[in-house]
Design a protein around this motif. Structure first.
Motif, PDB file in Angstrom:
ATOM      1  N   LEU A  28      -9.766  -6.572   0.475  1.00 23.78           N
ATOM      2  CA  LEU A  28      -8.875  -5.913   1.435  1.00 23.78           C
ATOM      3  C   LEU A  28     -10.142  -4.406   1.774  1.00 23.78           C
ATOM      4  N   SER A  29     -11.293  -4.635   1.728  1.00 20.67           N
ATOM      5  CA  SER A  29     -12.082  -3.603   1.945  1.00 20.67           C
ATOM      6  C   SER A  29     -12.123  -3.207   3.223  1.00 20.67           C
ATOM      7  N   SER A  30     -12.071  -3.843   4.150  1.00 22.70           N
ATOM      8  CA  SER A  30     -12.361  -3.378   5.452  1.00 22.70           C
ATOM      9  C   SER A  30     -10.926  -2.891   6.345  1.00 22.70           C
ATOM     10  N   GLY A  31     -10.541  -1.751   5.548  1.00 21.96           N
ATOM     11  CA  GLY A  31      -9.485  -1.179   5.890  1.00 21.96           C
ATOM     12  C   GLY A  31      -9.680  -0.303   7.417  1.00 21.96           C
ATOM     13  N   PRO A  32      -8.305  -0.054   7.908  1.00 24.77           N
ATOM     14  CA  PRO A  32      -8.015   0.853   9.132  1.00 24.77           C
ATOM     15  C   PRO A  32      -8.575   2.373   8.943  1.00 24.77           C
ATOM     16  N   LEU A  33      -8.956   2.891  10.260  1.00 25.99           N
ATOM     17  CA  LEU A  33      -9.083   4.211  10.423  1.00 25.99           C
ATOM     18  C   LEU A  33      -7.653   4.973  10.467  1.00 25.99           C
ATOM     19  N   ALA A  34      -7.701   6.275  10.220  1.00 23.58           N
ATOM     20  CA  ALA A  34      -6.512   7.067  10.089  1.00 23.58           C
ATOM     21  C   ALA A  34      -5.623   6.704  11.616  1.00 23.58           C
ATOM     22  N   ALA A  35      -4.486   6.902  11.581  1.00 18.61           N
ATOM     23  CA  ALA A  35      -3.420   6.617  12.529  1.00 18.61           C
ATOM     24  C   ALA A  35      -3.627   7.636  13.580  1.00 18.61           C
ATOM     25  N   ALA A  65       4.674   1.718   9.857  1.00 14.60           N
ATOM     26  CA  ALA A  65       4.509   1.846   8.298  1.00 14.60           C
ATOM     27  C   ALA A  65       4.541   0.556   7.545  1.00 14.60           C
ATOM     28  N   SER A  66       4.139   0.360   6.413  1.00 12.92           N
ATOM     29  CA  SER A  66       4.163  -0.755   5.627  1.00 12.92           C
ATOM     30  C   SER A  66       5.384  -0.658   4.782  1.00 12.92           C
ATOM     31  N   PRO A  67       6.077  -1.770   4.631  1.00 13.73           N
ATOM     32  CA  PRO A  67       7.190  -1.695   3.664  1.00 13.73           C
ATOM     33  C   PRO A  67       6.909  -1.855   2.283  1.00 13.73           C
ATOM     34  N   ALA A  68       7.632  -1.515   1.319  1.00 10.68           N
ATOM     35  CA  ALA A  68       7.273  -1.348  -0.363  1.00 10.68           C
ATOM     36  C   ALA A  68       6.879  -2.810  -0.463  1.00 10.68           C
ATOM     37  N   LEU A  99      -0.798   3.131   6.139  1.00 11.45           N
ATOM     38  CA  LEU A  99      -1.868   2.180   6.757  1.00 11.45           C
ATOM     39  C   LEU A  99      -2.024   1.112   5.851  1.00 11.45           C
ATOM     40  N   ARG A 100      -1.934   1.096   4.449  1.00 16.57           N
ATOM     41  CA  ARG A 100      -2.386  -0.203   3.839  1.00 16.57           C
ATOM     42  C   ARG A 100      -1.387   0.019   2.546  1.00 16.57           C
ATOM     43  N   ASP A 117      -0.757 -11.978  -4.648  1.00 14.63           N
ATOM     44  CA  ASP A 117      -0.896 -10.609  -4.095  1.00 14.63           C
ATOM     45  C   ASP A 117      -0.488 -10.667  -2.632  1.00 14.63           C
ATOM     46  N   ILE A 118       0.219  -9.369  -2.090  1.00 13.95           N
ATOM     47  CA  ILE A 118       0.628  -9.521  -0.769  1.00 13.95           C
ATOM     48  C   ILE A 118       0.027  -8.131  -0.423  1.00 13.95           C
ATOM     49  N   SER A 119      -0.699  -8.079   0.783  1.00 18.22           N
ATOM     50  CA  SER A 119      -1.048  -6.664   1.125  1.00 18.22           C
ATOM     51  C   SER A 119      -0.545  -6.682   2.950  1.00 18.22           C
ATOM     52  N   TYR A 120      -0.045  -5.368   3.349  1.00 13.38           N
ATOM     53  CA  TYR A 120       0.144  -4.880   4.420  1.00 13.38           C
ATOM     54  C   TYR A 120      -0.817  -4.044   5.024  1.00 13.38           C
ATOM     55  N   GLU A 121      -1.343  -4.350   6.138  1.00 13.47           N
ATOM     56  CA  GLU A 121      -2.427  -3.343   6.875  1.00 13.47           C
ATOM     57  C   GLU A 121      -1.529  -2.991   8.229  1.00 13.47           C
ATOM     58  N   ILE A 122      -1.550  -1.764   8.588  1.00  9.47           N
ATOM     59  CA  ILE A 122      -1.050  -1.274   9.647  1.00  9.47           C
ATOM     60  C   ILE A 122      -2.057  -0.575  10.523  1.00  9.47           C
ATOM     61  N   LYS A 123      -2.461  -1.196  11.646  1.00 13.26           N
ATOM     62  CA  LYS A 123      -3.531  -0.744  12.350  1.00 13.26           C
ATOM     63  C   LYS A 123      -3.116   0.157  13.280  1.00 13.26           C
ATOM     64  N   LYS A 124      -4.021   0.856  14.130  1.00 15.59           N
ATOM     65  CA  LYS A 124      -3.781   1.982  15.131  1.00 15.59           C
ATOM     66  C   LYS A 124      -3.407   1.455  16.593  1.00 15.59           C
TER      67      LYS A 124
END
Length: 220
Positions: A28-35, A65-68, A99-100, A117-124
């Motif tokens: 999951l290393s390619s994360g988003p920038l700050a919103a 935003a991501s859910p829990a 964001l993640r 595992d489950i990951s949520y990523e919220i992009k701008k």
């Protein structure tokens, strides 16, 4: 009494939560920038919108935003996919939870090991999410589309062998507007040294992804 068995070094390491979480973090290393902050609307002297008004694109984002994440997969599904795991899951720390967010479950029941595992990523923006989706799916060849899930979704299953021990891993990547939902599900049998079937892993990952997408929609 079962004889003590020697697990392959690489798979033994997977049983250590810290190491496994680090592995999940790599995926999951390619994360988003700050919103982008929402600009405040101000009326101009002539009653029209001020020049700052158009800078409110962030307000139109479908997902803010991501859910829990540990609530993204139902307890029933966790029990089914990861026998013996604590259904509460373990959330992986994030520098920006808006964001993640990621949650994982893993367990070794007798000689049967499972990891989810489950990951949520919220992009701008939608465009940023789409670009990330295309990059991820381009790096995971050999899979196929999953119809009816998000705007588009991709599923891939791979088999690896280390010291004669098989591990089969499935990944589902979902793109929905400005968000990504990514599920990883894998397993090994340390007694037979065989891996679960492709169909079992693929269906399990897709089921978790569908529940994860439903949780994202419900959280908005």
């Amino acid at each position: 009494m079962c004889a003590v068995r020697s697990f392959p070094l690489a798979l033994t390491a997977r049983l250590a939560p810290v190491v496994v979480l680090a592995t999940a973090g790599w995926a999951l290393s390619s994360g988003p920038l700050a919103a982008t902050p929402t600009a405040e609307k101000k009326a101009s002297p002539d009653g029209g919108a001020s020049p700052s008004a158009p800078a409110t694109a962030a307000a139109s984002r479908t997902y803010r935003a991501s859910p829990a994440p540990c609530e993204g997969v139902t307890k029933k599904t966790v029990t089914s996919l990861v026998p013996g795991a604590k259904t509460a899951g373990k959330e992986i720390p994030s520098t920006d939870e808006s964001l993640r967010r990621t949650c994982s479950w893993n367990a070794l029941k007798e000689f049967d090991y499972r990891w989810l595992d489950i990951s949520y990523e919220i992009k701008k923006s939608d465009e940023t999410a789409l670009a990330a989706y295309k990059q991820r799916t381009g790096e995971k060849s050999g899979g196929g589309k999953v119809p009816g899930l998000g705007d588009e979704a991709y599923s891939v299953v791979n088999l690896t062998t280390d010291d004669k021990q098989q591990t089969r891993e499935g990944m589902v990547i979902v793109h929905a507007s400005n968000a990504l939902v990514v599920v990883t599900y894998n397993g090994s049998d340390f007694e037979s040294k065989k891996a679960p079937g492709t169909d079992e892993i693929n269906k399990g990952a897709i089921k978790a992804a569908k529940e994860g997408m439903a949780a994202l929609e419900a959280a908005q």
